[in-house]
Design a protein around this motif. Structure first.
Motif, mmCIF file in Angstrom:
data_model
loop_
_atom_site.group_PDB
_atom_site.id
_atom_site.type_symbol
_atom_site.label_atom_id
_atom_site.label_comp_id
_atom_site.label_asym_id
_atom_site.label_seq_id
_atom_site.Cartn_x
_atom_site.Cartn_y
_atom_site.Cartn_z
ATOM 1 N N VAL A 88 -6.011 0.405 -3.339
ATOM 2 C CA VAL A 88 -6.389 1.686 -2.555
ATOM 3 C C VAL A 88 -6.116 2.438 -3.502
ATOM 4 O O VAL A 88 -7.376 3.952 -3.330
ATOM 5 C CB VAL A 88 -5.648 2.004 -1.365
ATOM 6 C CG1 VAL A 88 -5.764 3.031 -0.571
ATOM 7 C CG2 VAL A 88 -5.848 0.147 -0.168
ATOM 8 N N LEU A 89 -4.720 2.639 -4.714
ATOM 9 C CA LEU A 89 -4.549 3.709 -5.369
ATOM 10 C C LEU A 89 -6.241 3.804 -6.413
ATOM 11 O O LEU A 89 -6.286 5.284 -6.872
ATOM 12 C CB LEU A 89 -3.882 3.376 -5.962
ATOM 13 C CG LEU A 89 -3.002 4.079 -6.976
ATOM 14 C CD1 LEU A 89 -2.863 5.791 -6.986
ATOM 15 C CD2 LEU A 89 -1.938 3.614 -8.186
ATOM 16 N N ILE A 90 -6.844 2.892 -7.010
ATOM 17 C CA ILE A 90 -7.761 2.804 -7.582
ATOM 18 C C ILE A 90 -9.117 3.356 -7.548
ATOM 19 O O ILE A 90 -9.467 4.221 -7.965
ATOM 20 C CB ILE A 90 -7.600 1.283 -8.500
ATOM 21 C CG1 ILE A 90 -6.856 0.932 -8.821
ATOM 22 C CG2 ILE A 90 -8.796 1.160 -9.291
ATOM 23 C CD1 ILE A 90 -6.905 -0.388 -9.662
ATOM 24 N N LYS A 91 -9.227 2.878 -5.797
ATOM 25 C CA LYS A 91 -10.540 3.941 -5.615
ATOM 26 C C LYS A 91 -10.759 4.776 -5.574
ATOM 27 O O LYS A 91 -11.381 5.847 -5.515
ATOM 28 C CB LYS A 91 -10.678 2.646 -4.496
ATOM 29 C CG LYS A 91 -11.254 1.164 -4.652
ATOM 30 C CD LYS A 91 -12.733 1.234 -5.275
ATOM 31 C CE LYS A 91 -13.829 1.765 -5.241
ATOM 32 N NZ LYS A 91 -14.856 1.860 -5.550
ATOM 33 N N CYS A 92 -9.203 5.595 -4.878
ATOM 34 C CA CYS A 92 -8.656 6.419 -4.459
ATOM 35 C C CYS A 92 -8.831 7.392 -5.853
ATOM 36 O O CYS A 92 -9.541 9.288 -5.878
ATOM 37 C CB CYS A 92 -8.021 7.031 -3.520
ATOM 38 S SG CYS A 92 -7.796 6.796 -2.017
ATOM 39 N N SER A 154 3.325 5.725 -3.004
ATOM 40 C CA SER A 154 3.203 6.132 -1.391
ATOM 41 C C SER A 154 2.181 4.665 -1.501
ATOM 42 O O SER A 154 2.402 4.560 -0.387
ATOM 43 C CB SER A 154 2.892 7.597 -1.910
ATOM 44 O OG SER A 154 2.840 7.888 -0.306
ATOM 45 N N THR A 155 1.972 4.796 -2.352
ATOM 46 C CA THR A 155 -0.110 3.818 -1.287
ATOM 47 C C THR A 155 0.896 2.303 -1.276
ATOM 48 O O THR A 155 0.605 1.721 -0.656
ATOM 49 C CB THR A 155 -0.683 2.958 -2.730
ATOM 50 O OG1 THR A 155 0.297 3.360 -3.937
ATOM 51 C CG2 THR A 155 -1.411 4.153 -2.945
ATOM 52 N N ILE A 156 2.066 1.998 -1.930
ATOM 53 C CA ILE A 156 3.155 0.709 -2.016
ATOM 54 C C ILE A 156 4.452 0.569 -0.736
ATOM 55 O O ILE A 156 4.713 -0.744 -0.243
ATOM 56 C CB ILE A 156 3.343 -0.292 -3.041
ATOM 57 C CG1 ILE A 156 4.549 0.580 -3.983
ATOM 58 C CG2 ILE A 156 1.802 -1.143 -3.849
ATOM 59 C CD1 ILE A 156 4.360 0.035 -5.074
ATOM 60 N N TYR A 157 4.575 1.867 -0.911
ATOM 61 C CA TYR A 157 5.820 1.939 -0.114
ATOM 62 C C TYR A 157 6.234 2.567 1.222
ATOM 63 O O TYR A 157 7.084 2.650 1.760
ATOM 64 C CB TYR A 157 7.525 2.474 -1.152
ATOM 65 C CG TYR A 157 7.752 2.331 -1.975
ATOM 66 C CD1 TYR A 157 9.300 1.391 -1.873
ATOM 67 C CD2 TYR A 157 7.650 1.667 -3.381
ATOM 68 C CE1 TYR A 157 9.318 0.967 -2.510
ATOM 69 C CE2 TYR A 157 8.761 1.400 -4.508
ATOM 70 C CZ TYR A 157 9.716 0.925 -3.561
ATOM 71 O OH TYR A 157 10.421 -0.392 -4.842
ATOM 72 N N PHE A 158 5.058 3.950 1.004
ATOM 73 C CA PHE A 158 4.524 4.265 2.462
ATOM 74 C C PHE A 158 3.104 3.989 3.104
ATOM 75 O O PHE A 158 3.565 4.507 4.145
ATOM 76 C CB PHE A 158 4.762 6.391 1.927
ATOM 77 C CG PHE A 158 4.728 7.050 3.157
ATOM 78 C CD1 PHE A 158 5.929 7.119 3.704
ATOM 79 C CD2 PHE A 158 3.913 7.405 3.993
ATOM 80 C CE1 PHE A 158 6.010 7.723 5.399
ATOM 81 C CE2 PHE A 158 2.972 7.940 4.744
ATOM 82 C CZ PHE A 158 4.536 8.194 5.569
ATOM 83 N N TRP A 159 2.060 3.970 2.554
ATOM 84 C CA TRP A 159 1.397 3.964 3.714
ATOM 85 C C TRP A 159 0.925 2.651 3.935
ATOM 86 O O TRP A 159 0.807 2.625 5.440
ATOM 87 C CB TRP A 159 -0.241 3.399 2.247
ATOM 88 C CG TRP A 159 -0.490 5.009 1.476
ATOM 89 C CD1 TRP A 159 0.068 6.141 1.219
ATOM 90 C CD2 TRP A 159 -1.698 5.448 1.008
ATOM 91 N NE1 TRP A 159 -0.163 6.809 0.702
ATOM 92 C CE2 TRP A 159 -1.522 6.559 0.347
ATOM 93 C CE3 TRP A 159 -2.516 4.877 0.405
ATOM 94 C CZ2 TRP A 159 -2.809 7.480 0.131
ATOM 95 C CZ3 TRP A 159 -4.049 5.412 0.295
ATOM 96 C CH2 TRP A 159 -3.633 6.313 -0.760
ATOM 97 N N PRO A 160 1.610 1.492 4.066
ATOM 98 C CA PRO A 160 1.466 0.171 5.267
ATOM 99 C C PRO A 160 2.337 0.878 6.462
ATOM 100 O O PRO A 160 2.122 0.545 7.088
ATOM 101 C CB PRO A 160 2.683 -0.311 4.196
ATOM 102 C CG PRO A 160 2.231 -0.229 2.550
ATOM 103 C CD PRO A 160 2.217 1.067 2.491
ATOM 104 N N PHE A 161 3.335 1.801 6.438
ATOM 105 C CA PHE A 161 2.858 2.264 7.674
ATOM 106 C C PHE A 161 2.284 2.702 8.688
ATOM 107 O O PHE A 161 2.766 2.573 9.384
ATOM 108 C CB PHE A 161 4.729 3.594 7.220
ATOM 109 C CG PHE A 161 6.057 2.500 6.971
ATOM 110 C CD1 PHE A 161 7.400 3.354 7.537
ATOM 111 C CD2 PHE A 161 6.429 2.620 5.406
ATOM 112 C CE1 PHE A 161 8.515 2.754 7.358
ATOM 113 C CE2 PHE A 161 7.877 2.681 5.307
ATOM 114 C CZ PHE A 161 8.222 2.314 6.036
#
Length: 467
Positions: A88-92, A154-161
């Protein structure tokens, strides 16, 4: 005439709600517009992090989806299992830096607005959304800096919320079950579990507790069918995450040298000694102390009418919780580290027990599930080679929801100047936190903007054939 007036009032209420939600999103987006790429963002964005540059030798973002999948495949086998967040991070980042700022704002907005719809009473929804949004920015800035305000983290710690609360919301809808709906819930479960070791474990434990408590109450799993589908997805995603061969290869990395030649008990002991003193950052935070205060209020308000034994246990728990919290607030490090360990562990155990009692008294399974899930996010840290502040972010996100639910139940139980005062203090501190963070990042955004201009110059040279 009366009907027209009712329609007019409903329309006005809808516009007010829409205005509040719009202002919250704008405030989040304003702050995010001043956050810039840092460190690993560049490495992942150019497919050059952790496993070399063979999938993007020239740099930049002119790589194909095939290159991304090959990069993530090798990452999974040689570095770590957090490939969904990295994808997700790479594509963004490939789309553009402004794009990830916007998506980041949406993820925060979804987590707050949908999360409160799942955990709190919808009758006062807009007030709760405002409260949870404000409290969110009362999280210590030390925790937010290299977690929420760093895209790679953020993509691994927060986005999953965001995936998690969306999945929970869909499981609570009373609409007829459909194969498409079930599949979508399952996918949200996988996205929630395939995140980060602490976050995925906390989600697994939350769902397990909710399903278990619902079964104890109803003696049937039928009503929890959607929840079980969601839970199955989380479990699958988490297994994919922790089974990654790269997790074991990474143990030999320079950052993990402390783990080599140590058995699991020694490793846990060392991590324990590192983790417990750092939990003082949690114990001394405004959010955690307000959780303690509102827990005491809720316990004192209601009694176990037919159980003298439960009443006595409740009073003992309140006393221990308050006493240990006072000790953690003062500087006890000058005496003995062992004192910190004992007091901190006792405090956590008692807070969990208090959460259980509140859940019983107020008939809300979410409270105990949130509290246990919150503290369970610490378990993976015990086998981690090092501790960094961002590892506490999952705890604080759960704390925000816990505190909001406790405040709402306190207001429902009885109205008092003390509760209103505490609520206003949280609002003021949250707004002050947001202003301080935004102002700080605004000052920092000026040199970061200059850095971006320099990078664009290099990009131009790259397009001209220079390496």
């Amino acid at each position: 005439m009366i009907r027209d007036k009712k329609i007019f009032n409903n329309f006005n209420n809808f516009n007010k709600k829409l205005l509040v939600l719009a202002l919250i999103f704008i405030a989040i987006l304003l702050l995010q517009s001043m956050i810039f790429m840092s460190f690993d963002d560049y490495g992942y964005g150019a497919l050059k992090y952790s496993i070399g540059d063979k999938y993007n030798i020239l740099g930049g973002t002119d790589y194909s989806n095939k290159d991304i999948f090959l990069f993530l495949k090798e990452t999974y086998f040689k570095w770590a299992g957090r490939i969904l967040g990295q994808f997700v991070l790479i594509k963004c980042l490939q789309t553009g830096e402004m794009f990830i700022k916007f998506i980041q704002s949406i993820m925060i907005f979804i987590t707050l607005t949908v999360g409160i719809k799942v955990f709190a009473d919808n009758k006062s929804y807009i007030n709760n959304v405002f409260l949870v949004s404000v409290i969110f920015f009362a999280i210590p800035v030390r925790i937010l800096t290299l977690s929420l305000f760093w895209y790679a983290a953020s993509t691994i710690y927060f986005w999953p919320f965001a995936f998690f609360v969306l999945g929970l919301y869909l499981t609570k809808l009373d609409k007829q079950k459909s194969y498409i709906g079930m599949f979508f819930i399952f996918l949200l479960g996988i996205a929630s579990g395939l995140s980060q070791e602490q976050v995925g474990l906390a989600f697994c434990i939350f769902m397990f507790i909710i399903i278990l408590l619902n079964y104890i109450e109803t003696k049937s799993l039928q009503k929890s069918f959607k929840g079980i589908v969601f839970f199955s997805g989380i479990i699958l995603g988490y297994l994919i995450l922790i089974a990654a061969p790269g997790n074991f290869v990474r143990m030999s990395d320079a950052t993990s040298n402390s783990m080599i030649n140590k058995n699991i008990l020694d490793l846990i002991n060392d991590s324990f000694k590192t983790l417990i003193p750092n939990l003082l950052l949690v114990s001394r935070s405004l959010i955690y102390n307000c959780i303690i205060i509102f827990s005491v209020i809720l316990l004192l308000k209601k009694n176990f009418e037919n159980s003298y034994k439960f009443e006595k246990i409740k009073q003992i728990l309140i006393s221990i919780m308050v006493f240990t919290q006072v000790l953690l607030m003062v500087d006890i490090t000058q005496y003995n580290n062992s004192v910190i360990y004992i007091v901190q562990i006792l405090n956590i155990i008692v807070v969990i027990a208090v959460g259980f009692f509140i859940s019983l008294l107020y008939k809300d399974n979410n409270i105990i599930a949130l509290i246990i899930a919150c503290f369970s996010s610490l378990i993976p840290i015990l086998v981690s080679p090092y501790f960094v502040d961002r590892m506490l972010l999952p705890m604080f996100v759960f704390f925000v929801f816990i505190l909001t639910v406790l405040i709402e139940k306190s207001v429902e139980s009885y109205s008092s100047y003390f509760i209103k005062t505490m609520k206003y203090i949280m609002i003021i501190m949250g707004i002050a936190g947001y202003i301080c963070i935004t102002y700080g990042y605004f000052q920092n955004s000026i040199p970061r903007y200059i850095n971006n201009c320099i990078i664009k110059d290099y990009k131009q040279e790259l397009s001209e054939g220079k390496k």
